[in-house]
Design an enzyme around this catalytic site. Sequence first.
Site, short mmCIF file in Angstrom:
data_model
loop_
_atom_site.label_atom_id
_atom_site.label_comp_id
_atom_site.label_asym_id
_atom_site.label_seq_id
_atom_site.Cartn_x
_atom_site.Cartn_y
_atom_site.Cartn_z
N LYS A 109 23.13 -51.16 -21.56
CA LYS A 109 23.02 -52.51 -22.08
C LYS A 109 21.68 -52.81 -23.06
O LYS A 109 20.96 -51.75 -23.34
CB LYS A 109 22.50 -53.43 -20.81
CG LYS A 109 23.95 -53.46 -19.94
CD LYS A 109 23.68 -54.58 -18.72
CE LYS A 109 24.73 -54.53 -17.80
NZ LYS A 109 24.51 -55.70 -16.83
N TYR B 209 33.32 -60.42 -19.22
CA TYR B 209 32.68 -60.97 -18.04
C TYR B 209 33.30 -62.28 -17.43
O TYR B 209 32.83 -62.94 -16.56
CB TYR B 209 31.24 -61.24 -17.94
CG TYR B 209 30.34 -59.99 -18.27
CD1 TYR B 209 30.29 -59.20 -16.90
CD2 TYR B 209 29.52 -59.69 -19.27
CE1 TYR B 209 29.36 -58.19 -16.98
CE2 TYR B 209 28.66 -58.47 -19.21
CZ TYR B 209 28.84 -57.78 -17.88
OH TYR B 209 27.97 -56.58 -17.71
N ASN C 99 19.47 -55.27 -16.50
CA ASN C 99 19.71 -54.19 -15.66
C ASN C 99 20.07 -52.87 -16.09
O ASN C 99 20.65 -51.80 -15.37
CB ASN C 99 20.27 -54.65 -14.31
CG ASN C 99 21.91 -54.86 -14.43
OD1 ASN C 99 22.23 -54.67 -15.48
ND2 ASN C 99 22.58 -54.96 -13.39
N HIS D 287 26.04 -50.95 -16.94
CA HIS D 287 27.16 -51.62 -16.26
C HIS D 287 28.17 -50.62 -15.78
O HIS D 287 28.18 -49.53 -16.59
CB HIS D 287 27.91 -52.89 -17.00
CG HIS D 287 29.05 -52.89 -16.49
ND1 HIS D 287 29.37 -53.98 -15.40
CD2 HIS D 287 30.36 -52.44 -16.83
CE1 HIS D 287 30.84 -53.96 -15.27
NE2 HIS D 287 31.41 -53.24 -15.89
N GLU E 282 38.74 -52.22 -18.03
CA GLU E 282 37.43 -52.33 -19.00
C GLU E 282 37.58 -51.33 -20.01
O GLU E 282 37.42 -51.74 -21.03
CB GLU E 282 36.29 -52.34 -18.20
CG GLU E 282 36.07 -53.46 -17.25
CD GLU E 282 34.93 -53.21 -16.07
OE1 GLU E 282 34.50 -52.31 -16.06
OE2 GLU E 282 34.83 -54.16 -15.26
P1 CMP Z 1 26.80 -56.18 -14.16
O1 CMP Z 1 27.25 -54.89 -13.23
O2 CMP Z 1 27.02 -55.97 -15.48
O3 CMP Z 1 27.87 -57.20 -13.71
C1 CMP Z 1 27.62 -58.60 -13.80
C2 CMP Z 1 26.19 -58.78 -14.16
O4 CMP Z 1 25.71 -60.10 -14.18
C3 CMP Z 1 25.27 -57.93 -13.51
O5 CMP Z 1 25.55 -56.60 -14.08
C4 CMP Z 1 23.94 -58.42 -13.82
O6 CMP Z 1 23.40 -57.75 -14.88
C5 CMP Z 1 24.15 -59.92 -14.12
N1 CMP Z 1 23.43 -60.81 -13.41
C6 CMP Z 1 22.77 -61.65 -13.77
N2 CMP Z 1 22.13 -62.50 -12.56
C7 CMP Z 1 22.90 -62.13 -11.44
C8 CMP Z 1 22.93 -62.20 -10.18
N3 CMP Z 1 22.28 -63.19 -9.72
N4 CMP Z 1 24.03 -61.66 -9.16
C9 CMP Z 1 24.81 -60.78 -9.74
N5 CMP Z 1 24.80 -60.03 -11.04
C10 CMP Z 1 23.88 -60.94 -11.96
#
Ligand code: CMP
Length: 140
Positions: A11, A51, A114, A117, A128
């Site tokens: 990311k 998403y 984070n 993904h 995906e």
């Molecule tokens: P990802 O695995 O990319 O899938 C959805 C993304 O939403 C997640 O990682 C996080 O980066 C983002 N995200 C932001 N806020 C939240 C939240 N409260 N709970 C879950 N995912 C979140």
Amino acid sequence: MAVERTFSIIKPDATRRNLTGKINARFEEAGLRIVAQRRIWMTRQQAEQFYAVHKERPFFKDLCTFMTSGPVVVQVLEGDNAIAKNREIMGATNPANAAPGTIRKDFAESIEANSAHGSDSPDNAAIEIAYFFAGADIVG
Ligand code: CMP
């Protein structure tokens, strides 16, 4: 164990800090092979479509803004049990809950930023992967 393919994104928070190589090393050291990889700058439309499953969640708009804030590296990882293995290497979505030694524990800045993904199921992995790669782009 079945050889699987999973979809991964490094990311914008991680590309900004030049962590692509360090994250890729985690995958390779755990036995996953990077069989396709491309650095792109996602459009808003790509992020919103990717998403779409989260479109009713309160974090959706900010997540799409974050995912289009800089380059990302989209990739296909291949190996035994690749989907679960990748999720183990990444750690919990929220870095505060991620296990020691995981990508998110060591590199993530927040639950949104984070660092990585990874697909959560075989069905989603196939969807995906196909969203970003043609069959001929994947070289096992
Ligand atoms: P990802 O695995 O990319 O899938 C959805 C993304 O939403 C997640 O990682 C996080 O980066 C983002 N995200 C932001 N806020 C939240 C939240 N409260 N709970 C879950 N995912 C979140």
